[in-house]
Enzyme design. Sequence first.
Site: not given
Ligand code: HSE
Length: 448
Positions: A46, A318, A135, A133, A188, A206, A137, A191, A202
Amino acid sequence: MTELRTLKVALLGCGNVGAQVARILLDDADMLASRSGARLELVGIAVRNTDTPRDVELPRELFTTDAGALVKDADLVIELMGGIEPARSLILAAMRNGACVVTGNKALVAKDGPTLHEEADKAGVQLSYEAAVAGAIPILRPIRDSLSGDRITRVLGIVNGTTNFILDQMDSTGAQFADALAEAQRLGYAEADPTADVEGHDAASKAAILASLSFHTRFSLDDVYCEGISSVTAADIAAAKDAGFVIKLLAIAEKLTAAGGETGTETDAAGTTGVSVRVHPTLLPREHPLAAVRGAFNAVFIEAENAGELMFYGQGAGGKPTASAVMGDLVSAARSIVLGGPGRAETTTGKVSALPITAAATSYYIGLDVADQPGVLAKIARLFADHGVSIEIMRQTTHRDADSNIESAELRIVTHRASEAALAATVEAAKGLDVINSVTSVLRVEGV
Ligand code: HSE
């Protein structure tokens, strides 16, 4: 060979991570079947716009804009849309329909975890969010499962790669925050609107998730004290470096006594222990294991009563790394369906309360610009003593202003661990002391 059953997988969202998840589901179908005991059939993806170009070539017929219809007919739903709505409603609908849900949505879990868990328990399905949390890991499952027979006392995490990259750039090149942020955006990592990362939001989501699992109590974003890194200056970094520290944005969850001192071992009946959950720039000694975490990498450092110190390190963001965490949850959820039963759920028997930031116990690094004259150090030492704050390290450098010929000194003080309230009062009082020209920096310290 016995025919394996097929489980229908619905994917909601096809950004960086979603596209990699779809790729793995299609390319590694045999491996996933052997690991989970069922064939995992991707029945649809979706998205908001089916024409948007994707990072990965995927069959067009899988795409739909009707997420509601897709979740109705799935055994497993992977939510990677992000945001609160419609993700929340779709997850709840999926679970009511009996689907296990895998999500990477840290903001939603941190904000409304109790509702999601309640629905999962009611429906007898597995809800998992390893990807939310740090990525790739594996950190939530080790906390929830591997350490479930131990007592975690403290978690220190570098859980935001963008801010770690920025602080690392500042540390290694001497750059100011704005320049390091621009570099992070160019590469990159950050943002166009970097607020969620640089202001710590963010990491705060976490932190709430890490604290909930570590202390068997549901903490939400509202329980997390949060300061970002936008006010950290090149001068702060240089002074920290000079004193043998590195500045990191840490997500911290630790058990404390309400009086702000020793680490507690269990909640007591009078409620004098609790958990401090916070995110803020923190000085760490350069020899601390977390100080070695460079660039956009993440790491989580755990202290537990029996395990002692543990560290988990890897890529925190990533497409492929985060997809790895999603796939682990998916295989585990599929196995729970194949074997019957909802699998391992979280325990929430801890019932410890979240403490306000004033109850936290930390050390402070305080930079002071002072007059260089007799009695100054004595006055400053007296001020700290009067507030019950013990000085661990004091270093002085002097300089003479070329125009005015006035001599002044810079004092760098690291305190012993004391209550945040006492430390804040000390800093306030320092601002009013006649021999202090200015308080140049105030940063919390861990790991000393
Ligand atoms: N924007 C987050 C970071 C990644 O820079 O680690 C996604 O949680």
